[in-house]
Design a protein around this motif. Structure first.
Motif, PDB file in Angstrom:
ATOM      1  N   ILE A   1       0.860  -1.195   0.000  1.00  0.00           N
ATOM      2  CA  ILE A   1       0.000   0.000   0.000  1.00  0.00           C
ATOM      3  C   ILE A   1       0.891   1.239   0.000  1.00  0.00           C
ATOM      4  CG2 ILE A   1      -1.741   1.280   1.295  1.00  0.00           C
ATOM      5  CD1 ILE A   1      -2.785  -1.348   2.341  1.00  0.00           C
ATOM      6  N   MET A   2       1.912   1.211   0.843  1.00  0.00           N
ATOM      7  CA  MET A   2       2.841   2.346   0.864  1.00  0.00           C
ATOM      8  C   MET A   2       3.546   2.490  -0.482  1.00  0.00           C
ATOM      9  SD  MET A   2       4.675   2.478   4.563  1.00  0.00           S
ATOM     10  CE  MET A   2       4.507   0.864   5.266  1.00  0.00           C
ATOM     11  N   ALA A   3       3.899   1.342  -1.072  1.00  0.00           N
ATOM     12  CA  ALA A   3       4.630   1.398  -2.337  1.00  0.00           C
ATOM     13  C   ALA A   3       3.751   1.984  -3.449  1.00  0.00           C
ATOM     14  CB  ALA A   3       5.113   0.005  -2.719  1.00  0.00           C
ATOM     15  N   TYR A   4       2.476   1.579  -3.491  1.00  0.00           N
ATOM     16  CA  TYR A   4       1.575   2.204  -4.469  1.00  0.00           C
ATOM     17  C   TYR A   4       1.512   3.705  -4.212  1.00  0.00           C
ATOM     18  CZ  TYR A   4      -0.239  -2.206  -6.302  1.00  0.00           C
ATOM     19  OH  TYR A   4      -0.357  -3.414  -6.911  1.00  0.00           O
ATOM     20  N   GLY A   5       1.550   4.047  -2.925  1.00  0.00           N
ATOM     21  CA  GLY A   5       1.520   5.454  -2.564  1.00  0.00           C
ATOM     22  C   GLY A   5       2.688   6.220  -3.163  1.00  0.00           C
ATOM     23  N   VAL A   6       3.867   5.620  -3.151  1.00  0.00           N
ATOM     24  CA  VAL A   6       5.040   6.299  -3.707  1.00  0.00           C
ATOM     25  C   VAL A   6       4.802   6.586  -5.191  1.00  0.00           C
ATOM     26  CG1 VAL A   6       7.478   6.042  -4.281  1.00  0.00           C
ATOM     27  CG2 VAL A   6       6.640   5.321  -2.049  1.00  0.00           C
ATOM     28  N   ILE A   7       4.151   5.656  -5.874  1.00  0.00           N
ATOM     29  CA  ILE A   7       3.953   5.836  -7.306  1.00  0.00           C
ATOM     30  C   ILE A   7       2.781   6.764  -7.606  1.00  0.00           C
ATOM     31  CG2 ILE A   7       3.387   4.652  -9.454  1.00  0.00           C
ATOM     32  CD1 ILE A   7       4.864   2.227  -8.385  1.00  0.00           C
ATOM     33  N   TYR A   8       1.670   6.561  -6.874  1.00  0.00           N
ATOM     34  CA  TYR A   8       0.457   7.251  -7.294  1.00  0.00           C
ATOM     35  C   TYR A   8       0.033   8.407  -6.401  1.00  0.00           C
ATOM     36  CZ  TYR A   8      -0.093   3.454 -10.574  1.00  0.00           C
ATOM     37  OH  TYR A   8       0.114   2.573 -11.580  1.00  0.00           O
ATOM     38  N   ASN A   9       0.016   8.185  -5.112  1.00  0.00           N
ATOM     39  CA  ASN A   9      -0.630   9.178  -4.271  1.00  0.00           C
ATOM     40  C   ASN A   9      -0.047   9.123  -2.874  1.00  0.00           C
ATOM     41  OD1 ASN A   9      -2.338  10.740  -2.745  1.00  0.00           O
ATOM     42  ND2 ASN A   9      -4.109  10.196  -3.980  1.00  0.00           N
ATOM     43  N   ILE A  10       0.374  10.267  -2.389  1.00  0.00           N
ATOM     44  CA  ILE A  10       1.077  10.297  -1.113  1.00  0.00           C
ATOM     45  C   ILE A  10       0.173   9.906   0.048  1.00  0.00           C
ATOM     46  CG2 ILE A  10       0.669  12.712  -0.491  1.00  0.00           C
ATOM     47  CD1 ILE A  10       3.913  12.630  -0.138  1.00  0.00           C
ATOM     48  N   ILE A  11      -1.137  10.075  -0.134  1.00  0.00           N
ATOM     49  CA  ILE A  11      -2.064   9.721   0.954  1.00  0.00           C
ATOM     50  C   ILE A  11      -1.995   8.221   1.240  1.00  0.00           C
ATOM     51  CG2 ILE A  11      -4.507   9.623   1.625  1.00  0.00           C
ATOM     52  CD1 ILE A  11      -4.846  12.213  -0.046  1.00  0.00           C
ATOM     53  N   MET A  12      -1.798   7.451   0.151  1.00  0.00           N
ATOM     54  CA  MET A  12      -1.725   6.000   0.356  1.00  0.00           C
ATOM     55  C   MET A  12      -0.520   5.622   1.213  1.00  0.00           C
ATOM     56  SD  MET A  12      -2.780   4.488  -3.325  1.00  0.00           S
ATOM     57  CE  MET A  12      -2.774   2.763  -2.910  1.00  0.00           C
ATOM     58  N   ILE A  13       0.551   6.417   1.125  1.00  0.00           N
ATOM     59  CA  ILE A  13       1.711   6.132   1.982  1.00  0.00           C
ATOM     60  C   ILE A  13       1.279   6.254   3.431  1.00  0.00           C
ATOM     61  CG2 ILE A  13       4.053   6.794   2.592  1.00  0.00           C
ATOM     62  CD1 ILE A  13       4.464   7.918  -0.109  1.00  0.00           C
ATOM     63  N   ALA A  14       0.536   7.315   3.722  1.00  0.00           N
ATOM     64  CA  ALA A  14       0.100   7.542   5.097  1.00  0.00           C
ATOM     65  C   ALA A  14      -0.809   6.412   5.568  1.00  0.00           C
ATOM     66  CB  ALA A  14      -0.618   8.885   5.197  1.00  0.00           C
ATOM     67  N   VAL A  15      -1.737   5.990   4.692  1.00  0.00           N
ATOM     68  CA  VAL A  15      -2.653   4.903   5.061  1.00  0.00           C
ATOM     69  C   VAL A  15      -1.846   3.639   5.358  1.00  0.00           C
ATOM     70  CG1 VAL A  15      -4.486   3.399   4.221  1.00  0.00           C
ATOM     71  CG2 VAL A  15      -4.574   5.859   3.749  1.00  0.00           C
ATOM     72  N   GLY A  16      -0.928   3.311   4.439  1.00  0.00           N
ATOM     73  CA  GLY A  16      -0.108   2.119   4.627  1.00  0.00           C
ATOM     74  C   GLY A  16       0.701   2.203   5.901  1.00  0.00           C
ATOM     75  N   ALA A  17       1.291   3.370   6.143  1.00  0.00           N
ATOM     76  CA  ALA A  17       2.117   3.532   7.343  1.00  0.00           C
ATOM     77  C   ALA A  17       1.261   3.375   8.584  1.00  0.00           C
ATOM     78  CB  ALA A  17       2.800   4.894   7.324  1.00  0.00           C
ATOM     79  N   GLY A  18       0.025   3.901   8.531  1.00  0.00           N
ATOM     80  CA  GLY A  18      -0.881   3.766   9.666  1.00  0.00           C
ATOM     81  C   GLY A  18      -1.160   2.304   9.973  1.00  0.00           C
ATOM     82  N   ILE A  19      -1.463   1.543   8.916  1.00  0.00           N
ATOM     83  CA  ILE A  19      -1.738   0.116   9.112  1.00  0.00           C
ATOM     84  C   ILE A  19      -0.494  -0.573   9.670  1.00  0.00           C
ATOM     85  CG2 ILE A  19      -2.340  -2.033   7.946  1.00  0.00           C
ATOM     86  CD1 ILE A  19      -3.891  -0.369   5.918  1.00  0.00           C
ATOM     87  N   ALA A  20       0.652  -0.203   9.116  1.00  0.00           N
ATOM     88  CA  ALA A  20       1.896  -0.827   9.566  1.00  0.00           C
ATOM     89  C   ALA A  20       2.121  -0.561  11.051  1.00  0.00           C
ATOM     90  CB  ALA A  20       3.072  -0.303   8.750  1.00  0.00           C
ATOM     91  N   LEU A  21       1.896   0.684  11.463  1.00  0.00           N
ATOM     92  CA  LEU A  21       2.119   1.050  12.858  1.00  0.00           C
ATOM     93  C   LEU A  21       1.185   0.266  13.768  1.00  0.00           C
ATOM     94  CD1 LEU A  21       4.167   3.123  13.806  1.00  0.00           C
ATOM     95  CD2 LEU A  21       2.261   4.677  14.273  1.00  0.00           C
ATOM     96  N   LEU A  22      -0.075   0.192  13.343  1.00  0.00           N
ATOM     97  CA  LEU A  22      -1.068  -0.573  14.098  1.00  0.00           C
ATOM     98  C   LEU A  22      -0.594  -2.020  14.242  1.00  0.00           C
ATOM     99  CD1 LEU A  22      -4.120  -0.781  15.162  1.00  0.00           C
ATOM    100  CD2 LEU A  22      -4.557  -1.749  12.895  1.00  0.00           C
ATOM    101  N   ALA A  23      -0.159  -2.583  13.105  1.00  0.00           N
ATOM    102  CA  ALA A  23       0.251  -3.984  13.122  1.00  0.00           C
ATOM    103  C   ALA A  23       1.468  -4.185  14.017  1.00  0.00           C
ATOM    104  CB  ALA A  23       0.562  -4.449  11.702  1.00  0.00           C
ATOM    105  N   MET A  24       2.401  -3.229  13.996  1.00  0.00           N
ATOM    106  CA  MET A  24       3.602  -3.387  14.813  1.00  0.00           C
ATOM    107  C   MET A  24       3.264  -3.349  16.290  1.00  0.00           C
ATOM    108  SD  MET A  24       6.516  -1.154  13.013  1.00  0.00           S
ATOM    109  CE  MET A  24       6.404  -0.854  11.294  1.00  0.00           C
ATOM    110  N   TYR A  25       2.397  -2.414  16.672  1.00  0.00           N
ATOM    111  CA  TYR A  25       2.044  -2.363  18.104  1.00  0.00           C
ATOM    112  C   TYR A  25       1.249  -3.590  18.496  1.00  0.00           C
ATOM    113  CZ  TYR A  25       4.090   2.076  19.228  1.00  0.00           C
ATOM    114  OH  TYR A  25       5.002   3.054  19.484  1.00  0.00           O
ATOM    115  N   GLY A  26       0.333  -3.992  17.621  1.00  0.00           N
ATOM    116  CA  GLY A  26      -0.428  -5.197  17.919  1.00  0.00           C
ATOM    117  C   GLY A  26       0.510  -6.367  18.137  1.00  0.00           C
TER     118      GLY A  26
END
Lengths: 210, 667, 115, 410
Positions: B613-638
């Motif tokens: 998701i973050m990688a698509y964000g790099v190519i297409y839309n910076i918001i997707m980077i944020a979404v991906g990073a959010g999910i990643a952070l959630l997953a790491m804390y979980g």
């Protein structure tokens, strides 16, 4: 019978690390710590590549925006000092954690996190200053490789700060399953590594003229 | 992290503990059957199988790409593919075969068999293991979506700068390639750290390093190569990403950049990568040959050391990929000599394999045939390698089909034949049924004929001056004699299809073994009279691997439990004293009372799929980077807050484990 | 994971089980001293960087030596590597040595290239 | 459909070769880029080094295979007892380390010597600047300090020689190329004369060439350089001293405009209007009598298009991918014996020999013949500059005129 056996194994581990009940490994070492050192060994190659890129490109820039023109050595020395001292506070956190002194551990971890944040803040300030002077990310080979190298390091420090704060939070809420001292030690290893990378960067990038 | 075992009375093997909801709304997955048991599994065997299935799928994809390439080149001025599509095809063929087939296939065998061979119950970090696999899959899917989103990467797998910059490759293909390889790189790196720690720390009691099965040894060496090579390509890919997506100047010649920087970074990674691809197969063959020769591996310590030596010297030869790039005579001479030096440990391996067979009692099963095939085919590849270690000779051969012939003999003749040897050898262990030996014979011979027909003529084509990576060749440069390009290109293309058909037979064989009316009966426990520990359990192995942790006193422990030396003095006279069934019965009778395996978790898969998701964000839309990073952070804390098994409060004293935080957040 | 068997400690295992050195327990005060020392070395480094012209050929080696002193002080003592099990040293130095060797060799080829 | 017939003929060839491979081998020519057929001192050096190594490798390979075959036959399981569980013999192991080490040391010494010899580019008889560009090569003959070009004093008027497609060199001379690239990495490779050398943008790489005999030596860009990498070829033409002198003199002859009223004269006007923005013809003037100077850097990414001043003295066009000669004439030049080659080559392209079909096809729609990034609109997101010759929408009438004009560019 099984019970006795396990206690034997645990007993063996005990002299090695007093919080390793029942955890047998071939070497008697902690999996996590081995993994962390291995990861740091791997990181050497990452930063080595970035430093080499910088060394190759340090002299390739437009006339008056080279390293010798933009550095502010006193400022960077101060922030280097801050990062160096954070290693000390980190060590103090580790020794406190080994004494099972949660409160002191948390105090030192928090101070380390604050020092780290201070360093990152300094870097942000430095970047903005350079940017105002006209040194953008895409300005020259020198600027691209400089920002990439120090940026990578900055991200590592930031991740370290997040780790430190997470550990503080988890210690307070008692959410660390297993050996707290080891968790603190692991974060410590990471933190010191970030520090030694900066020791290299400070000398190679800032102090040696291009 | 680690598997937990603590004294506890009660049920025998609670293979999957049944934890409660550990926090918040998330209930921990506990299924042991059905699709969820695969999606959230952290069992090294299931992960190994998933690696294997995915890798074999991408083998088909890469093979299809190869056949399209050969179809295009069968005659002059081919029109099956456009120049653009052809360039994408050979780029993705290499990328797929290297990163999405051979590497994960080694990970499959490594994952499945390293813990079994060292008598462990799982790897050191089961959740990271699951993460590695999903990360690999996420990266693989991500790269291949580029086919549907404007075209795949077209710069060759070596992706030389500045041809990889935006002006020369305006589509997003290279962005997909670079970001996707970053993701699979994370998979390799975490997987490698995991397996190294597993080998160092989780060997069964008594298994010293020099009693460790050779396959485990080679996997161990390979993981070190990965740990140290992946960061180098990571640097290169980051520079490329900054260049393409954020206008950095690393490869902009007009800004004064040196295009050779990319080449150095790429090949510092790329050469160890070659050994990453081939050493696991060397390990497999070193297992298979002794079993079917009824002899121990000849010169085991030397095979171990030569493997390590190959791994080490492999770091000092990268510039032999750049002999033509104008390095200067001193660099070229140094790297030329260093490259020749690597032939010595490689030769040692071949000699030891042959000497293992010498004086043996050889049984020609399909696995054995593939192993012998590897010796012969790889030798050809190795010797042609010596001819271009000689730098002046290499300036004639590099970037021609001669090189293509060389590395296909090394990678197909070496890596892939080894993988097939492993598949036939270990299939009954993994799935409890034996692949048909009869179809296997066809499989083997068609592959050998196809391989030599497809890649053998490439030696001629290359020496006759046909460069690589050309979407067409022309009659005008083909010549007329015996060595004319037209004839041999056609033979090569026909060979490629024979090879493709041979490979398909394997899939048919696998299907037939498990489904349909010719379904194979359950396999005997020890069909090959094998020698190493993975055979000291049921087929397929139990979820806990071993009923009790084996105690090792020999290299080839399993063999020494079955056979006893009745010889006197210097004479050895081995007599079989037990069958595998009897040994297993002993193990089962003395089963460990209490084994805890870690419970499944959905954090690894969640974290892994946040990356594309973050990688698509790099190519297409910076918001997707944020979404991906959010999910990643959630997953790491979980993940960090999730204990390895059931909640800590269940047990007393509090258990050790779940401290994956650091790795999770940095990986 | 763990095992239940008494044979867990065979002779071979002992080899890899080098018990921790007990000299490793530095007091907090010792760590503080080391940190002060590192600060002083940093100060010397910065001072030297203002004397490039005076030092001439000595400048680079001096600075690099000071850098290495700082580097290994942190690694040995703060990171505890000097007293820890040799496995940790093996894993870390393998990466460090490879990185230094490989990248210096690569940079050297650029030297030849431009010459 | 066009594919099926060469395929079938190939199959027929396959059958033929199966029967009489040896006969065919003895009477037919190998490919023009044969790396085992050196025609100059550099390639000869490489060849002298490589063939013994191939032989050694071949022998070692045969020995390994023979031993494996012996094992397979001799040690087959025929119910013999379990063999001795031997873990190896130390002396044997050491021998098998020492043996290849000695062999490789023997290879290493001449290798290093050859590397140094091949890289010695001092004392050149002739220097030529070579520039790679997507997807053709430019050859530029610099004027040395003493006024000579490539070691030969030009007679009559002097100017510069910039050409493409075929690099013309004198025989028996040490020709040093100084190569670079305008865009991506290319690799200069003419197998019968020397190994390959990458031409890297931003740097200059030197490499030696020497041809023993007059003739044409084929080459091919060997480093993947993007879309039309397959269509980036080069040829080195070697001429003996006298012929080379004539070639230089001819290249330097001043521009001769076509005769008034001919088709070629109309072609000149078309050329100025359609082609001269990118393609330079030295000495060409427009209707007002001003020199026409091409500015390809405004249109073409890499900033150059082939100089067409003496197009018809070359035998190829479009990156040496297509011939300017029809097949018979081409074969005549390529197969000419060494002593007849020079004059034949210097004749250039005559009316009868012109490969009009492909030249016109090229002018009609170049990108359809050779894949190139030529759609400026598609390239807008990056820079809008094309790589290669775009589609010009010329009418058949215009094409005829242009061909008539070009035919006189000798």
């Amino acid at each position: 019978m099984a019970d006795t056996a396990v206690h034997t194994a645990a007993g063996h581990d005990d002299h090695h690390d007093d919080h390793h009940g029942g955890h047998y490994t071939s070497t008697g070492l902690s999996n996590n710590k081995l993994a962390m050192w291995l990861f740091l060994g791997s990181e050497c190659l990452l930063f080595g590549g970035l430093i080499s890129t910088y060394m190759l490109y340090r002299g390739r820039h437009t006339s008056n925006l080279g390293p010798d023109q933009v550095w502010d050595i006193p400022f960077t020395s101060a922030s280097s000092f801050v990062l160096l001292m954070s290693s000390l506070t980190m060590v103090l956190a580790v020794t406190a954690a080994k004494r099972h002194d949660d409160r002191t551990t948390n105090v030192w971890l928090s101070i380390t996190a604050i020092l780290g944040s201070l360093f990152v803040a300094g870097q942000v300030y430095e970047f903005t200053t350079f940017y105002r002077e006209g040194l953008g990310f895409t300005t020259s080979l020198f600027s691209s490789s400089f920002y990439t190298l120090t940026g990578f390091h900055g991200v590592h420090v930031t991740v370290g700060v997040i780790l430190l704060l997470s550990v503080v939070g988890m210690i307070i809420r008692n959410r660390i399953p297993g050996d707290k001292a080891e968790v603190v030690e692991l974060v410590g290893l990471y933190w010191h590594f970030v520090d030694i990378v900066w020791i290299l960067i400070f000398t190679l990038v800032y102090l040696i003229p291009a | 992290m680690a598997l937990i075992e603590r004294p506890r009375t009660g049920d025998l093997t609670p293979a999957v503990a049944t934890p409660e909801a550990t926090y918040g709304a998330f209930r921990r997955p506990v299924e042991s059957t059905g699709w969820k048991s695969w999606l959230f599994t952290i069992d090294h065997k299931k992960i190994g199988i998933m690696y294997g299935v995915t890798a074999m799928f991408f083998f088909l994809v890469g093979g299809l790409e190869a056949l399209l390439i050969r179809a295009q080149l069968a005659g002059p001025n081919g029109t099956i593919l456009s120049a653009d599509k052809y360039n994408q095809m050979f780029t993705m063929h290499a990328t797929t075969m290297v990163f999405l087939f051979v590497m994960p296939m080694a990970a499959a065998f490594g994952n499945y068999f390293v813990p079994l061979q060292i008598g462990a119950r799982d790897v050191a970090f089961p959740r990271i293991n699951a993460f590695s696999f999903w990360c690999f899959l996420a990266g693989a899917i991500f790269i291949n979506t580029s086919w549907l989103l404007g075209g795949a990467a077209d710069g060759g797998w070596f992706m030389y700068a500045p041809n990889s910059s935006v002006p020369f490759s305006p589509t997003n293909g290279i962005d997909f390639w670079g970001l996707g390889l970053q993701i699979t790189g994370i998979a390799s790196l975490t997987g490698a750290i995991n397996l190294i720690v597993t080998v160092i720390n989780m060997r069964a009691p008594g298994m010293t390093f020099m009693k460790m099965p050779i396959f485990t040894w080679m996997i161990f060496v390979v993981q070190f190569l990965l740990v140290f090579a992946i960061p180098v390509i990571t640097v290169a890919l980051f520079l490329l990403m900054f260049q393409r997506s954020f206008d950095a100047t690393f490869f902009s010649v007009e800004a004064g950049a040196d295009p050779l920087l990319w080449q150095h970074l790429f090949w510092i990674f790329g050469h160890p990568e070659v050994y990453i691809l081939v050493l696991p197969s060397f390990g497999i063959v070193s297992e298979v040959l002794p079993v079917f020769s009824k002899k121990p591996l000849f010169g085991y310590p030397l095979v171990v050391f030569s493997g390590a030596a190959i791994g080490f010297v492999g770091w000092g030869v990268w510039a032999h990929h750049m002999f033509a790039s104008g390095l200067g005579p001193i660099s070229v001479a140094v790297f030329s000599v260093a490259t020749m030096a690597i032939a010595i440990p490689t030769g040692v391996k071949i000699v030891n394999w042959v000497m293992t067979m010498w004086g043996g009692k050889l049984r020609y099963t399909v696995a054995m045939l593939f192993a012998i095939g590897l010796i012969v085919q790889f030798t050809i590849g190795g010797l042609s390698g010596v001819t271009h270690a000689v730098a002046p000779s290499d300036t004639q051969q590099t970037d021609t089909y001669y090189i293509v012939a060389h590395f296909h003999y090394v990678l197909f003749g070496g890596a892939i034949l080894g993988i097939f040897a492993g598949l036939y050898y270990w299939w009954p262990k993994m799935f409890g049924r034996m692949l048909s030996e009869k179809i296997g014979m066809w499989n083997f011979w068609l592959m050998i004929i196809g391989l030599n027909m497809a890649f053998g003529p490439m030696h001629i084509i290359g020496l006759q001056g046909q460069p690589r990576r050309m979407y067409v060749w022309t009659e005008a440069r083909a010549g007329e004699g015996f060595f004319n390009l037209g004839f041999w290109n056609l033979i090569s293309s026909i060979g490629a299809f024979v090879l493709g058909f041979g490979v398909l037979l394997f899939f048919y064989n696998a299907w037939r073994t498990h489904f349909g009316k010719h379904k194979a009966p359950p396999a005997p426990l020890d069909p090959w009279d094998a020698r190493s520990l993975e055979w000291l359990t049921t087929s397929p192995p139990k979820e806990v691997n071993f009923d009790r942790t084996p105690v090792v006193s020999h290299l080839d422990e399993f063999f020494h439990r079955k056979y006893e030396d009745r010889g006197e003095g210097d004479r050895h006279d081995f007599v079989q004293v037990a069958t595998a069934e009897e040994l297993l019965a002993i193990e089962e009778a003395n089963a460990d009372a209490d084994i805890h395996l870690p419970s499944p978790s959905f954090w690894p898969i969640l974290l892994a799929f946040s990356l594309p998701i973050m990688a698509y964000g790099v190519i297409y839309n910076i918001i997707m980077i944020a979404v991906g990073a959010g999910i990643a952070l959630l997953a790491m804390y979980g993940w960090a807050l999730e204990p390895a098994t059931a909640p800590a409060s269940d047990y007393d004293p509090p258990e050790d484990g779940g401290t994956d935080l650091e790795l999770a957040t940095n990986g | 994971m763990s095992t239940e068997t008494e044979n867990a400690t065979t002779d071979d295992e002992i080899d890899f089980r080098e018990a921790d050195d007990h000299v490793d327990h530095w007091t907090d005060l010792q760590f503080v001293y080391l940190a002060i020392g590192l600060a002083i070395v940093t100060a010397i480094e910065v001072a030297l960087s203002y004397m490039v012209d005076d030092l001439g050929a000595l400048f680079l080696p001096l600075l690099l030596i000071l850098m290495l002193i700082k580097f290994f002080s942190v690694v040995f003592y703060f990171m505890h590597l000097k007293f820890d099990n040799r496995w940790f040293s093996i894993l870390f130095y393998m990466g460090l040595v490879l990185a230094v060797g490989v990248y210096i060799a690569a940079l050297l080829t650029f030297q030849f290239f431009s010459a | 459909m066009t594919e099926s017939s060469p395929l079938r003929s190939r199959l027929r060839t396959a059958a033929l070769v199966g029967v009489g491979a040896v006969v065919l081998a003895s009477c037919a020519q190998d490919a023009p880029q044969d790396t085992w057929d050196p025609a100059g001192s550099e390639a000869q050096r490489i060849h002298d080094l490589q063939w013994p190594i191939f032989m050694i490798a071949g022998i070692v390979g045969l020995i390994v295979m023979a031993v494996v075959a012996i094992c397979v036959v001799k040690f087959k399981d025929r119910g013999q007892p379990i063999p001795e569980q031997s873990h190896g013999k130390a002396w044997l192991e050491y021998m098998f380390i020492a043996l290849p080490a000695v062999l490789l040391a023997g290879i290493a010494v001449p290798t290093v010597a050859t590397i140094i010899e091949l890289n010695d580019t001092d004392d050149a008889d002739c220097v030529i600047n070579v520039t790679g560009q997507q997807w053709w090569w430019e050859y530029d003959y610099p004027i040395a300090g003493d006024g000579s070009i490539c070691g030969y004093m030009p007679t009559g008027e002097t100017g510069t020689i910039v050409t493409s497609g075929q690099m013309v060199i004198p025989t028996d001379a040490k020709v040093v190329i100084r190569g670079t690239s305008r865009d991506v990495i290319h690799s200069f490779w003419v197998p019968r004369l020397n190994g390959k050398r990458d031409m890297v943008p931003g740097g200059v790489h030197t490499w030696n060439f020497n041809a023993n005999e007059p003739g044409i030596y084929a080459g091919q860009c060997a480093e993947f350089c993007g879309l039309s990498h397959a269509n980036m070829r080069m040829e080195i033409v070697a001429l003996d001293a006298a012929d080379f002198q004539s070639w230089i003199d001819n290249q330097l002859e001043p521009y001769q405009p076509p005769e008034e009223g001919t088709l070629a004269a109309e072609g000149e006007a078309e050329f100025v209007a359609q082609c001269a923005r990118c393609h330079q013809v030295d000495g060409l003037t427009d209707a007002d009598g001003n020199l026409v100077v091409a500015h390809p850097e405004d249109q073409v990414y890499s900033g150059a298009a082939p100089n067409l001043t003496n197009l018809m003295t070359r035998n190829t066009f479009a990156g040496a991918t297509w011939d300017l000669l029809v097949e018979d004439c081409r074969d005549e030049v390529w197969d000419a014996p060494a002593d007849e080659f020079g004059p034949l080559y210097l004749e250039g392209v005559t009316d009868e020999c012109l490969n009009e079909t492909q030249l016109k096809q090229w002018l009609r729609n170049a990108p359809a013949m050779k894949p190139m990034y030529t759609d400026a609109e598609l390239l807008e997101p990056t820079d809008g500059l094309v790589r290669g010759m775009p589609y010009l929408a010329l009418s058949e009438d215009q094409i005829d005129k242009l061909v008539a004009y070009l035919l006189e560019r000798k």
